[in-house]
Design an enzyme around this catalytic site. Structure first.
Site, PDB file in Angstrom:
ATOM      1  N   HIS A 123      42.601  32.436  42.028  1.00 36.16           N
ATOM      2  CA  HIS A 123      43.706  32.789  40.866  1.00 36.16           C
ATOM      3  C   HIS A 123      44.191  31.365  39.816  1.00 36.16           C
ATOM      4  O   HIS A 123      44.221  31.067  38.939  1.00 36.16           O
ATOM      5  CB  HIS A 123      45.024  32.414  42.371  1.00 36.16           C
ATOM      6  CG  HIS A 123      46.334  32.804  41.561  1.00 36.16           C
ATOM      7  ND1 HIS A 123      46.798  33.816  41.292  1.00 36.16           N
ATOM      8  CD2 HIS A 123      46.817  31.880  41.469  1.00 36.16           C
ATOM      9  CE1 HIS A 123      48.264  34.196  41.408  1.00 36.16           C
ATOM     10  NE2 HIS A 123      48.302  32.356  40.914  1.00 36.16           N
ATOM     11  N   GLU A 124      44.035  30.379  40.701  1.00 38.49           N
ATOM     12  CA  GLU A 124      44.158  28.254  39.698  1.00 38.49           C
ATOM     13  C   GLU A 124      43.440  28.508  38.335  1.00 38.49           C
ATOM     14  O   GLU A 124      43.965  27.966  37.636  1.00 38.49           O
ATOM     15  CB  GLU A 124      43.881  27.229  41.030  1.00 38.49           C
ATOM     16  CG  GLU A 124      45.008  27.257  42.351  1.00 38.49           C
ATOM     17  CD  GLU A 124      46.623  28.254  41.947  1.00 38.49           C
ATOM     18  OE1 GLU A 124      46.682  27.774  40.827  1.00 38.49           O
ATOM     19  OE2 GLU A 124      47.489  28.048  42.606  1.00 38.49           O
ATOM     20  N   HIS A 127      45.125  30.479  36.256  1.00 39.96           N
ATOM     21  CA  HIS A 127      45.926  29.752  35.109  1.00 39.96           C
ATOM     22  C   HIS A 127      45.506  28.300  34.464  1.00 39.96           C
ATOM     23  O   HIS A 127      46.072  28.350  33.584  1.00 39.96           O
ATOM     24  CB  HIS A 127      47.193  28.578  35.932  1.00 39.96           C
ATOM     25  CG  HIS A 127      47.663  29.684  36.827  1.00 39.96           C
ATOM     26  ND1 HIS A 127      48.385  30.800  36.604  1.00 39.96           N
ATOM     27  CD2 HIS A 127      47.951  29.870  38.062  1.00 39.96           C
ATOM     28  CE1 HIS A 127      49.229  31.446  36.999  1.00 39.96           C
ATOM     29  NE2 HIS A 127      49.182  30.921  38.083  1.00 39.96           N
ATOM     30  N   HIS A 133      50.954  34.396  35.968  1.00 38.30           N
ATOM     31  CA  HIS A 133      50.911  35.795  36.676  1.00 38.30           C
ATOM     32  C   HIS A 133      51.290  36.834  36.240  1.00 38.30           C
ATOM     33  O   HIS A 133      51.289  37.586  35.292  1.00 38.30           O
ATOM     34  CB  HIS A 133      52.190  35.204  37.256  1.00 38.30           C
ATOM     35  CG  HIS A 133      52.280  34.680  38.201  1.00 38.30           C
ATOM     36  ND1 HIS A 133      53.091  33.503  39.120  1.00 38.30           N
ATOM     37  CD2 HIS A 133      50.975  33.395  39.129  1.00 38.30           C
ATOM     38  CE1 HIS A 133      52.445  32.840  39.629  1.00 38.30           C
ATOM     39  NE2 HIS A 133      51.070  32.222  39.681  1.00 38.30           N
ATOM     40  N   CYS A 134      50.603  37.757  36.784  1.00 36.38           N
ATOM     41  CA  CYS A 134      49.675  39.665  36.461  1.00 36.38           C
ATOM     42  C   CYS A 134      50.624  40.370  37.485  1.00 36.38           C
ATOM     43  O   CYS A 134      51.033  39.986  38.779  1.00 36.38           O
ATOM     44  CB  CYS A 134      48.258  39.421  36.930  1.00 36.38           C
ATOM     45  SG  CYS A 134      48.272  41.218  36.680  1.00 36.38           S
ATOM     46  N   CYS A 139      45.032  42.300  41.755  1.00 35.96           N
ATOM     47  CA  CYS A 139      44.616  41.499  40.989  1.00 35.96           C
ATOM     48  C   CYS A 139      45.367  39.878  41.429  1.00 35.96           C
ATOM     49  O   CYS A 139      46.219  39.926  41.719  1.00 35.96           O
ATOM     50  CB  CYS A 139      45.738  41.566  39.191  1.00 35.96           C
ATOM     51  SG  CYS A 139      45.027  40.318  38.339  1.00 35.96           S
ATOM     52  N   CYS A 158      42.252  42.011  36.804  1.00 36.05           N
ATOM     53  CA  CYS A 158      42.734  43.158  36.822  1.00 36.05           C
ATOM     54  C   CYS A 158      42.078  43.664  35.294  1.00 36.05           C
ATOM     55  O   CYS A 158      41.844  42.243  34.749  1.00 36.05           O
ATOM     56  CB  CYS A 158      44.165  43.971  36.803  1.00 36.05           C
ATOM     57  SG  CYS A 158      45.125  42.833  35.408  1.00 36.05           S
ATOM     58  N   CYS A 161      43.855  40.935  32.725  1.00 36.91           N
ATOM     59  CA  CYS A 161      43.358  39.890  33.355  1.00 36.91           C
ATOM     60  C   CYS A 161      42.187  39.513  32.503  1.00 36.91           C
ATOM     61  O   CYS A 161      41.328  38.574  31.716  1.00 36.91           O
ATOM     62  CB  CYS A 161      43.568  39.414  34.678  1.00 36.91           C
ATOM     63  SG  CYS A 161      45.338  39.644  34.959  1.00 36.91           S
TER      64      CYS A 161
HETATM   65 ZN   LIG Z   1      49.934  31.601  40.303  1.00 39.23          ZN
HETATM   66 ZN   LIG Z   2      46.013  41.102  36.260  1.00 39.89          ZN
END
Ligand SMILES: [Zn+2]
Ligand SMILES: [Zn+2]
Length: 179
Positions: A123-124, A127, A133-134, A139, A158, A161
């Site tokens: 996740h990071e 970014h 954010h999705c 995802c 996903c 993304c």
């Molecule tokens: Zn985040």
């Molecule tokens: Zn996504």
């Protein structure tokens, strides 16, 4: 794009290696780096937590060809949030993840904790590379705060993304050799 995980002295042995080997496509992990830093003087003395941005600032700021993620066991906060499991300024190519709140009730290095750390790092990294954010729950870029919310999402991106991530990575300059 290559990733460097930086672990600090309190990391369980092999945590970084196991997380690195489980990162989702399209990331490739370099050999994890280890640093020794005394966090005590850096902690916010009233909350006994480390401000997440202070940790991010310990990572190289000039490496557009890689993403750097600090992995720590110290509890992080980021105003106005009382605590965070991770942070990465968008497009900064660096971020931080703490497992302090990811393994509550679990034994150290349990498969579930590793899985949560992998998702937080993925996740990071998203970014750090430029993703926001999705809205898709399926995802890893879906926003989540609590471990049980993290457990509901996969470690992968996903399709939209992933496509954005690949475009961002393709636009980055090629890696240069570092000393
Ligand atoms: Zn985040
Ligand atoms: Zn996504």
């Amino acid at each position: 794009m290559n990733v460097v995980l930086v672990v600090f002295q309190d990391a369980p042995p092999d945590l970084a290696r196991r997380v690195a080997s489980a990162l989702p496509f399209p990331w490739h992990a370099d050999e994890p780096a280890r640093r020794v830093v005394d966090f005590k003087p850096l902690l916010d003395q009233s909350r006994l937590q480390l401000e997440a941005t202070r940790l991010v600032e310990m990572l190289p700021a000039d490496d557009p060809a890689r993403c750097w993620i600090a992995l720590v066991g110290v509890d992080l906060f980021l105003q106005p949030l009382a605590w965070v499991c991770g942070v990465a300024p968008v497009s900064s190519h660096r971020g931080a993840v703490s497992w302090a709140r990811l393994g509550e009730g679990l034994s150290a290095m349990s498969p579930l904790m590793i899985e949560r750390v992998v998702k937080e790092v993925a996740h990071e990294l998203g970014h750090a590379a430029g993703l926001v954010h999705c809205p898709v729950p399926d995802c890893v870029m879906h926003a989540s705060l609590y471990p049980d919310e993290i457990d509901l999402k996969p470690a992968s991106y996903c399709k939209p993304c992933l496509a954005s991530l690949q475009q961002l990575i393709a636009a980055a300059p090629p890696p240069h050799d570092r000393p």
